[in-house]
Scaffold this motif. Structure first.
Motif, PDB file in Angstrom:
ATOM      1  N   ARG A 150      69.394  10.501  73.039  1.00  0.00           N
ATOM      2  CA  ARG A 150      70.581  11.045  73.694  1.00  0.00           C
ATOM      3  C   ARG A 150      71.777  10.105  73.565  1.00  0.00           C
ATOM      4  O   ARG A 150      72.869  10.510  73.147  1.00  0.00           O
ATOM      5  N   HIS A 151      71.579   8.859  73.973  1.00  0.00           N
ATOM      6  CA  HIS A 151      72.686   7.898  73.960  1.00  0.00           C
ATOM      7  C   HIS A 151      73.137   7.566  72.540  1.00  0.00           C
ATOM      8  O   HIS A 151      74.326   7.406  72.277  1.00  0.00           O
TER       9      HIS A 151
ATOM     10  N   SER B  75      72.506   1.633  67.696  1.00  0.00           N
ATOM     11  CA  SER B  75      71.858   1.927  68.969  1.00  0.00           C
ATOM     12  C   SER B  75      70.474   2.537  68.755  1.00  0.00           C
ATOM     13  O   SER B  75      69.508   2.179  69.451  1.00  0.00           O
TER      14      SER B  75
END
Length: 259
Positions: free
Chosen positions: A225-226, A241
């Motif tokens: 998600r992030h 990330s």
């Protein structure tokens, strides 16, 4: 004659010599009975009517007529347009540039809510695991690239494409503009649609990168998600990330299995 020859007597018979003997054979000819011809006419008649209406319309005449005074490059071949004039190409490109840009911006925003808020949904998985999203993004960018280039490098008087100016700018982009930010900024501002093309270029890769991250997360059972959200906002940062998240998740799973 044999019964076969007599039964085919209405058709012409030809003879030839083979091996010293006279051999009769039938000259074949296509069947064209009145019934078959009538059926064919009934099928083709509506098509011919539609075609005649199109070719006789004012729109078709304006698109396909040859202008002896202006020497238009638009030609006709059997009432069918075979090539558009440079002016028509320029007009179509001008009409497409802004709608394609707006369509891409809307399309770019749609997949991210699905990947961020509904990553495990079956519909999200089906869409993102198919080639639809990357393919549509690539086609929209390609359309913007072609139409914007045609508009930027075509003369407004005749619509002819200035290939020499395009080659000069391409050479400058690959040699001088890559050396300094000031040269790149000057080049970007010299053409009306270059900035828009470059923006769609960046957004395309952000979207494709987010889809790749999402697929990799599904395969490895890693939350994305992030990373997908960062990929939308900051592009390559989303990939960093995801790499860190994947490494951390694997390390935690290894500790859990060891205990």
């Amino acid at each position: 004659p044999s019964p076969i020859i007599r039964s085919l007597s209405p058709l012409p018979i030809a003879t030839r010599v083979r091996g010293g003997r006279m051999m009769a054979y039938r000259q074949l000819r296509p069947c064209a009975t009145p019934t078959a011809t009538a059926r064919l006419n009934r099928v083709t008649e509506p098509i011919q009517k539609i075609r005649s209406r199109i070719t006789e319309s004012a729109w078709h005449r304006s698109r396909c007529a040859i202008s002896p005074c202006t020497g238009s490059t638009t030609t006709t071949s059997g009432n069918v347009c075979t090539r558009a004039s440079p002016g028509e190409v320029l007009a179509v490109s001008t009409d497409l540039v802004e709608p394609v840009f707006s369509t891409f911006q809307l399309f770019f925003l749609l997949p991210f809510p699905l990947m961020v808020f509904l990553p495990q949904n079956d519909v999200t998985k089906a869409i993102m695991q198919s080639p639809v999203v990357p393919t549509v993004a690539a086609l929209l960018f390609l359309t913007e690239l072609v139409t914007g280039t045609v508009v930027d490098y075509s003369t407004t008087e005749t619509g002819a494409f200035d290939a020499e100016a395009w080659q000069t700018d391409a050479s400058m982009l690959l040699t001088e503009a890559v050396k300094s930010t000031s040269a790149m900024r000057e080049f970007a501002l010299s053409r009306q649609h270059y900035v828009g093309q470059d923006w769609l270029h960046v957004c395309s890769w952000d979207l494709i990168g987010a889809v790749v991250i999402y697929r990799d997360g599904l395969e490895k059972s890693v939350t994305t998600r992030h990373s997908v959200l960062l990929c939308q906002v900051l592009g390559p940062v989303g990939w960093i990330s995801h790499a860190l998240t994947t490494s951390l998740t694997r390390a935690l799973r290894g500790e859990a299995r060891g205990s």
